[in-house]
Design an enzyme around this catalytic site. Sequence first.
Site, PDB file in Angstrom:
ATOM      1  N   GLY A  19     109.679  76.882  59.199  1.00 16.16           N
ATOM      2  CA  GLY A  19     109.889  75.443  59.115  1.00 16.16           C
ATOM      3  C   GLY A  19     111.262  75.050  58.615  1.00 16.16           C
ATOM      4  O   GLY A  19     111.542  73.866  58.430  1.00 16.16           O
ATOM      5  N   LEU A  32     124.401  63.696  69.285  1.00 20.16           N
ATOM      6  CA  LEU A  32     124.608  64.271  70.616  1.00 20.16           C
ATOM      7  C   LEU A  32     124.844  65.763  70.454  1.00 20.16           C
ATOM      8  O   LEU A  32     125.493  66.196  69.487  1.00 20.16           O
ATOM      9  CB  LEU A  32     125.809  63.632  71.316  1.00 20.16           C
ATOM     10  CG  LEU A  32     125.679  62.169  71.749  1.00 20.16           C
ATOM     11  CD1 LEU A  32     126.991  61.691  72.361  1.00 20.16           C
ATOM     12  CD2 LEU A  32     124.537  61.981  72.727  1.00 20.16           C
ATOM     13  N   GLU A  34     128.367  64.669  66.640  1.00 20.77           N
ATOM     14  CA  GLU A  34     128.160  65.795  67.541  1.00 20.77           C
ATOM     15  C   GLU A  34     127.664  66.997  66.740  1.00 20.77           C
ATOM     16  O   GLU A  34     128.312  67.414  65.774  1.00 20.77           O
ATOM     17  CB  GLU A  34     129.462  66.161  68.247  1.00 20.77           C
ATOM     18  CG  GLU A  34     129.315  67.380  69.151  1.00 20.77           C
ATOM     19  CD  GLU A  34     130.650  67.914  69.628  1.00 20.77           C
ATOM     20  OE1 GLU A  34     130.651  68.746  70.549  1.00 20.77           O
ATOM     21  OE2 GLU A  34     131.694  67.498  69.075  1.00 20.77           O
ATOM     22  N   VAL A  42     127.312  70.813  66.603  1.00 21.76           N
ATOM     23  CA  VAL A  42     128.026  71.905  67.267  1.00 21.76           C
ATOM     24  C   VAL A  42     127.212  73.195  67.232  1.00 21.76           C
ATOM     25  O   VAL A  42     126.967  73.822  68.261  1.00 21.76           O
ATOM     26  CB  VAL A  42     129.403  72.120  66.607  1.00 21.76           C
ATOM     27  CG1 VAL A  42     130.186  73.188  67.366  1.00 21.76           C
ATOM     28  CG2 VAL A  42     130.190  70.814  66.561  1.00 21.76           C
ATOM     29  N   PHE A  73     128.402  57.944  66.568  1.00 19.40           N
ATOM     30  CA  PHE A  73     127.549  59.101  66.804  1.00 19.40           C
ATOM     31  C   PHE A  73     128.133  60.320  66.092  1.00 19.40           C
ATOM     32  O   PHE A  73     129.289  60.320  65.627  1.00 19.40           O
ATOM     33  CB  PHE A  73     127.386  59.379  68.304  1.00 19.40           C
ATOM     34  CG  PHE A  73     128.598  60.003  68.951  1.00 19.40           C
ATOM     35  CD1 PHE A  73     128.738  61.386  69.047  1.00 19.40           C
ATOM     36  CD2 PHE A  73     129.615  59.210  69.468  1.00 19.40           C
ATOM     37  CE1 PHE A  73     129.854  61.958  69.633  1.00 19.40           C
ATOM     38  CE2 PHE A  73     130.735  59.765  70.054  1.00 19.40           C
ATOM     39  CZ  PHE A  73     130.856  61.149  70.142  1.00 19.40           C
TER      40      PHE A  73
END
Length: 770
Positions: free
Chosen positions: A544, A566, A530, A532, A528
């Site tokens: 857009g 995530l 992350e 931030v 995965f």
Amino acid sequence: MADSAGIQQGSPAIGAAGLVPAAPGAAGTEGSGAAGRSARIAVKKAQLRSSPRPKKLEKLGVYSSCKAEGACKCNGWKSQNPPPTPPRTDHCSHTLGTSLCELCNSAHRDHVTHLENVSEEEMNRLLGIVLDVEYLYTCVHKEEDADTKQVYFSLFKLLRKSILLMGKPMLEAQDSPPFEKPSIEQGVNNFVQYKFSHLPSKERQTIMELAKMFLNQINYWQLETPSQRRQRVPNDDAAGYKANYTRWLCYCNVPQFCDSLPRYETTQIFGRTLLRSVFTVMRKQLLEQARQEKDKLPPEKRTLILTHFPKFLSMLEEEVYSHSSPIWSQDFLAGASGGQIPIHTVISAPPVARPLYYSTSPVSVDPSSGSVSPARKTASVLEPNPVGEKRKPSEPLTQEENKRPRVVGDIPMDLINEVMATIADPAAIPETSLLSAHSARDEAARLEERRGVIEFHVIGNSLNQKPNKRILMWLVGLQNVFSHQLPRMPKEYITRLVFDPKHKTLSLIKDGRVIGGICFRMFPSQGFTEIVFCAVTSNEQVKGYGTHLMNHLKEYHIKHEILNFLTYADEYAIGYFKKQGFSKDIKVPKAKYVGYIKDYEGATLMGCELNPSIPYTEFSVIIKKQKEIIKKLIERKQAQIRKVYPGLSCFKEGVRQIPIESIPGIRETGWKPMGKGYSHQNAWPFMEPVKKTEAPGYYQVIRFPMDLKTMSERLKSRYYTTRKLFMADMQRIFTNCREYNPPESEYYKCANLLEKFFYTKIKEAGLIEK
């Protein structure tokens, strides 16, 4: 032939057809002087071939062996094997000034007796080789580069031997063309299919024109000599380049002016290896020349040369130097879906040199060092994410998958292709305003990227090498954007993560300045990434950019085989992340991310699972095109239905619903009922005989029961000899139901609706008067 790109033929950056090796070692193309010399050779050949036969024999006798009786071994009035470095003179010491050969003292006729019965066509062919030999002799004399001189000398001896033996020149080599597959031409064609097949026909035609110009430049590009390349790139594969350089001289360069030798296009016999060795230098010189001569370009070509071509070359450069690019796979066409257009119908290098175009291209940064490098590698920290970037196509379909049955209702591909042709025609599609309710959120951003207004780069800091000034300026710009847009986040914390070598940032660049970005850290071992920080400067929002940023980040991660995001989103960001496909339903097992990601108070953990089959940066375009296809198919079907039926009046009579198939004209549209087991939605109470346990006393009330199952059996046994018998049984079903059940019951209502439907159908069938 007109120059399609607008730069004049013969310019220093463009070159001309028919190059000659006046300066064969110089990288780049040659000017009009080279073309003039090549043309002069052709004129000389034409003049010599139109000379009287005695003159031709005199010319050929110089290079023919003596046929006099005896042991004379004279092979011509000129030495067949002159020294590799002959005396600096324009003429050989042996001439035809006397009637006797100075080598063997034989009469001239003894050197041409074998040519007396030769046809004019064959004699003219030999005379062409003679002039090529003489020109190569001059090249050997003038050439200063040792490698090039050796090749010229070998070709000189080959042609000299061909005249002596009256044969055709055949290059002796361990391998013959093509030297690498796929060829440069096929690779560029694959590149066009890989990156731009989704574009409308007009835009795709522009790309094809750029590809043609690029291929033509390679076909007439003068390679630098091996010694020059060793000085410029000392650590390169010198032996491999020298081998390709020799092949290029023999098969591509020299045959341009010595037409006795078979000529091949560079792009058709060489592949990725040669392209890698010339791409960087060629790209730089062509674009620099285009910028210098931009004022000379016609207006209609200026945009093509200065705007579109830079982007084209940047995207192609990435595929040229990438170790995992699919365009260099020989299975590319077989693995791609939908079939591919043959190479020569997509890109065919034109017969004359054409120019290319461009402006300043993004720098490349080595991921480990952060330093600028001329070639962008696959794992580069600075990775432009160009419009329409696609990933490697999936593996070829297995035999079982190819035999997969078609889904009921599938539309024939012929019809789809026909409809696609009308959709791809810009004249057939009305322009959609970017403010339209039907336009995608990222449509404006995607168009700006296509025009070069904005750029996307994945950048990061490095502590191992000297930092690149441009990258550092962008990182400072990102720190400022995040600090202004995320005021509750400590600036020191933002600075630490943005400049942390373990973090990368997808930066959005507009007019050379940073206006937004997404800072992230990848955890490949955990599967995965992350996210931030994610922000776009306030005066550039609602355009857009945020959606397009996230789509580029998804493409980047699919390319690196990480399929989960995530992030902790605060109350203001939850809406944005939901629109980008994030949810509170985390697909990553908790054990995978606990202890790895940073926790934030008052924020919500959200996750997004990526689908590697989706081209996210073009997903909205694909959906839009699919909608257009469906709309066109409906319009076509409607145009085929000419009969107009009157409106339905049954609802005025209290009918609340009717079966779809009872609508007049519905079957003509192509609609079909669902399979064999289909029945009317109100027929369920009458499908089988009534069970005594479900309706006590039913058979005491109903003396002549009837149901649809019994009627089906009677139909199979040919009981219904007249339509009156059939209609009587059907009517008995409705009468029995109303007799046994009260009017407010569900069964009573079903009987009324089914009866209405039944009489509507038999009226349509003409069984009773309407």
